[in-house]
Structure formats: structure tokens, C-alpha cells
Design a protein around this motif. Structure first.
Motif, PDB file in Angstrom:
ATOM      1  N   ASN A   1       0.844  -1.186   0.000  1.00  0.00           N
ATOM      2  CA  ASN A   1       0.000   0.000   0.000  1.00  0.00           C
ATOM      3  C   ASN A   1       0.882   1.238   0.000  1.00  0.00           C
ATOM      4  N   GLN A   2       0.800   2.035  -1.062  1.00  0.00           N
ATOM      5  CA  GLN A   2       1.600   3.253  -1.145  1.00  0.00           C
ATOM      6  C   GLN A   2       0.800   4.507  -0.819  1.00  0.00           C
ATOM      7  N   SER A   3      -0.466   4.537  -1.195  1.00  0.00           N
ATOM      8  CA  SER A   3      -1.224   5.779  -1.056  1.00  0.00           C
ATOM      9  C   SER A   3      -2.574   5.610  -0.376  1.00  0.00           C
TER      10      SER A   3
ATOM     11  N   ALA B   1      -4.326   3.340   5.456  1.00  0.00           N
ATOM     12  CA  ALA B   1      -4.042   2.071   6.124  1.00  0.00           C
ATOM     13  C   ALA B   1      -5.261   1.649   6.943  1.00  0.00           C
TER      14      ALA B   1
ATOM     15  N   ASP C   1       9.475  -4.078   0.757  1.00  0.00           N
ATOM     16  CA  ASP C   1       8.728  -3.518   1.881  1.00  0.00           C
ATOM     17  C   ASP C   1       7.323  -3.165   1.408  1.00  0.00           C
ATOM     18  N   CYS C   2       6.422  -3.007   2.363  1.00  0.00           N
ATOM     19  CA  CYS C   2       5.006  -2.845   2.019  1.00  0.00           C
ATOM     20  C   CYS C   2       4.730  -1.551   1.273  1.00  0.00           C
ATOM     21  N   LYS C   3       5.603  -0.555   1.380  1.00  0.00           N
ATOM     22  CA  LYS C   3       5.443   0.702   0.652  1.00  0.00           C
ATOM     23  C   LYS C   3       6.198   0.686  -0.681  1.00  0.00           C
TER      24      LYS C   3
ATOM     25  N   SER D   1       9.248   1.179  -1.144  1.00  0.00           N
ATOM     26  CA  SER D   1      10.199   2.292  -1.160  1.00  0.00           C
ATOM     27  C   SER D   1      11.630   1.788  -1.335  1.00  0.00           C
TER      28      SER D   1
ATOM     29  N   ASN E   1       4.578   4.717 -11.415  1.00  0.00           N
ATOM     30  CA  ASN E   1       5.769   4.260 -10.712  1.00  0.00           C
ATOM     31  C   ASN E   1       6.978   4.137 -11.634  1.00  0.00           C
TER      32      ASN E   1
END
Length: 353
Positions: free
Chosen positions: A174-176, A179, A208-210, A212, A341
Motif C-alpha cells: 500500500n503506497q497511497s 491504512a 517492503d510494504c510501501k 520504497s 511508478n
């Protein structure tokens, strides 16, 4: 979707495929959840009788089946320590260790497990398996993932493959999107809840979940800085670390990538004994190396070039679209997926004579 022990396939191609699917979902403002599946001693759990049945269903002749039956029959193992040899112990399960046949046999054995994924997506590298799905509703995503995970477990049980519950984990990419306050648990058939993790080492690359890649780059920083080597040792140890999977994390933020540039420059200074004030362009000239950014771009071009030559897995080559050339623009390569992305961006076609 099996990338293990196959020509033209590898950890990088598998991770690129998975990452493209996840980022495509994120660009659609969808939730994407995954289960990283770990099996207990998978290669040692192959049942020869089930395997022979699999080969029979694939159309192997009776002579071939008899040969494989003989190959797996009357196998023994023993232990040698300080010149003493133990008595033989019969081996009735598993593929022979370090055998040429072993990886291929296991791939045939586990192949149909992927069919149980249903509407979810799945990718395997030998027994390293990721099961993932996406959608606009988080509840629906987790419900679908649970159903697919149940089917995978049942299929694995039919092959006498045992799930390693303690090492099988979940991740919500999940980036945006906001949560959720509470996540529904993904459970095993035995009723154990899987742990949600914020990062996971998948095929040698920390995700990682983001997405990043902060954990990955921090790990690379510390790993590279720990090496005390000169020119040859740096090329043999540090550069392969930086090069491995660099086409995957090339979409990380410039802030994070600059940290790897600093490590790269430190390695060059170590080799050349150049002062800290030496400009990085002068550092590259001293050792004849390109910038770290150029290295990543070169490796990305290699991926594109091999794609055009048909030397990558079909699940990657199917993402490539050749744009029609115009009078004012060179021919370009487009890859489907996630424009925001920018993992897959257009690049000029390399023409070789």
C-alpha cells in the motif's frame, strides 16, 4: 509461472514480474495483498509414487516410467565422520541431493500446485512461492486471497508437502491508500494466523510494504561498507552486490538511490585513495567505471534487449509493445504496467549491426 532452474529465467525476472503486477494494481488505486509461502524440506518431501503418477499423466512411456521407478528404488544414505562410516539408512522420500535430475523432477512434481491459485496470481522459484491478489475492496482482496491460499494448501497436502507456518507470512502492499485500522487474518487450514510483515526478503531482494526499497538499500549500504578490499576485490564482491536486482529497485526515490551512490563513491575512493573532496566524475575516470546510475540503466537496457530477442520468460516478453515509428521519432519500446511508478518506461531500441 515457474522461474526456478529454467533457461532464461532467474530471480530477477521472477521479481520483475511480481513487482510489475503489484505496481499495476497500486496505480489503479487497488489494494494488493500477498502470502509468501514456505514449505518444510520441500525437495526432501517428494513422494516417488506420486511423482511416477505425475509423469504417467504427462504421457511418459512405460519404459521411461520403469526407468524412473528404478532410479528412485533402493536408495540409501550414510554419514562419514572422522573416517568412520555409519550404517546405511534407506531413503524412501525426496529427490537425490545434488543430482542433475533433482531440480527438474521437483519442478514437475510441484507444477500443478499453481493451478490451485484460481483468480489469484502466483509465482514460483522452485519451492519459493508468492500468492497475491488485488482489487478496490480490501475485504474482497483478503477473502479471495484466503480462498486461494486454502486451495494451495490442499493441493500441497495432496503432494505430501508440508507448510512451514512459522515462515509463511502476509504483506499488504500500500503506497497511497489509507491504512486499515484492522486487517482480517489469513489463516492456515490448521487454524493458525499468519503474521503480517512490513518487509520480506523475496528471492534475495528485500521488499517492503510501501515499495520504497528503503530496507533493501540500507541493507546494501551496510553490506558494502563492511568489505575492506582493493580494486579486484571490490569488483568481485561489492559491485555484484550493487548490481544484483538493480533493475528492480531502480524505481526507488532519488534520495535512497543517492545513498548507494555515496557507497559506490566510497568504494572507488578506497581503491584509488582519492581525497574525499574529489568530484565523482573524476573518480569514475580514475577507475574507468561508469556512474552507478549508468550501471543500472545499462542492466535495464540488457533486459529490454533480451526481451526483443525473445530470451526472457514469456511473462515478461508479453509486457513489451513496439511503438510504430514516425518520421520525427525513433522506434520506441513500451512496456505495459504502471506509468506512475515508472518501473517500465519507454526506451530507444538498440540496433546492432
Amino acid at each position: 509461472m515457474q522461474s526456478g532452474f529454467r533457461a532464461g529465467h532467474g530471480c530477477t525476472s521472477a521479481t520483475l514480474k511480481v513487482l510489475n503486477d503489484i505496481l499495476t494494481a497500486i496505480d489503479k488505486k487497488h489494494y494488493c495483498a500477498a502470502v509468501f509461502i514456505d514449505l518444510v524440506k520441500a525437495f526432501g518431501s517428494v513422494n516417488p509414487h506420486i511423482l511416477i503418477g505425475r509423469l504417467d499423466s504427462l504421457g511418459f512411456s512405460n519404459d521411461c516410467l520403469a526407468w524412473f521407478t528404478n532410479y528412485f528404488s533402493d536408495r540409501v544414505q550414510c554419514v562419514k565422520s572422522e573416517g568412520l562410516l555409519s550404517g546405511p539408512l534407506a531413503v524412501s522420500m525426496g529427490v537425490p541431493q545434488s543430482s542433475i535430475f533433482g531440480p527438474t523432477i521437483f519442478s514437475v512434481y510441484i507444477n500443478d500446485v499453481a493451478l490451485a491459485a484460481g483468480v489469484s496470481l502466483i509465482h514460483l522459484y522452485a519451492d519459493d512461492t508468492i500468492l497475491y491478489t488485488s482489487g478496490p475492496s480490501l475485504d474482497t482482496v483478503l477473502t479471495t486471497l484466503q480462498a486461494s491460499f486454502n486451495a494451495i494448501q490442499l493441493s500441497s497436502r495432496g503432494l505430501q508437502l508440508v507448510l512451514n507456518t512459522s515462515k509463511t507470512t502476509c504483506m499488504l502492499f500500500n503506497q497511497s491508500l489509507p491504512a486499515p485500522a484492522h486487517l482480517s487474518n489469513i489463516t492456515t487450514l490448521d487454524g493458525s494466523d499468519l503474521e503480517y510483515v512490513g518487509n520480506y526478503k523475496y528471492l534475495g531482494v528485500w521488499l517492503d510494504c510501501k515499495l520504497s526499497f528503503q530496507i533493501l538499500i540500507k541493507h546494501l549500504q551496510s553490506k558494502v561498507k563492511s568489505h575492506a578490499a582493493k580494486h579486484t576485490l571490490v569488483k568481485l564482491t561489492i559491485l555484484p552486490i550493487l548490481d544484483f536486482g538493480d533493475v528492480i529497485y531502480k524505481i526507488a526515490s532519488n534520495t535512497l538511490l543517492n545513498k548507494l551512490d555515496a557507497v559506490y563513491h566510497s568504494a572507488i575512493r578506497f581503491v584509488t585513495k582519492a581525497p574525499y573532496t574529489t568530484h565523482h566524475c573524476d573518480l569514475y575516470a580514475l577507475v574507468g567505471w561508469p556512474s552507478h546510475h549508468t550501471r543500472r540503466q545499462t542492466h535495464w537496457l540488457h533486459v529490454i534487449y533480451k526481451t526483443l530477442l525473445g530470451k526472457v520468460p514469456p511473462y515478461l516478453s508479453s509486457l513489451v509493445t513496439l511503438a510504430s515509428p514516425t518520421c520525427s521519432m525513433p522506434q520506441q519500446v513500451y512496456l505495459s504496467g504502471h506509468p506512475q511508478n515508472q518501473l517500465f518506461i519507454w526506451l530507444p531500441v538498440l540496433c546492432c549491426q
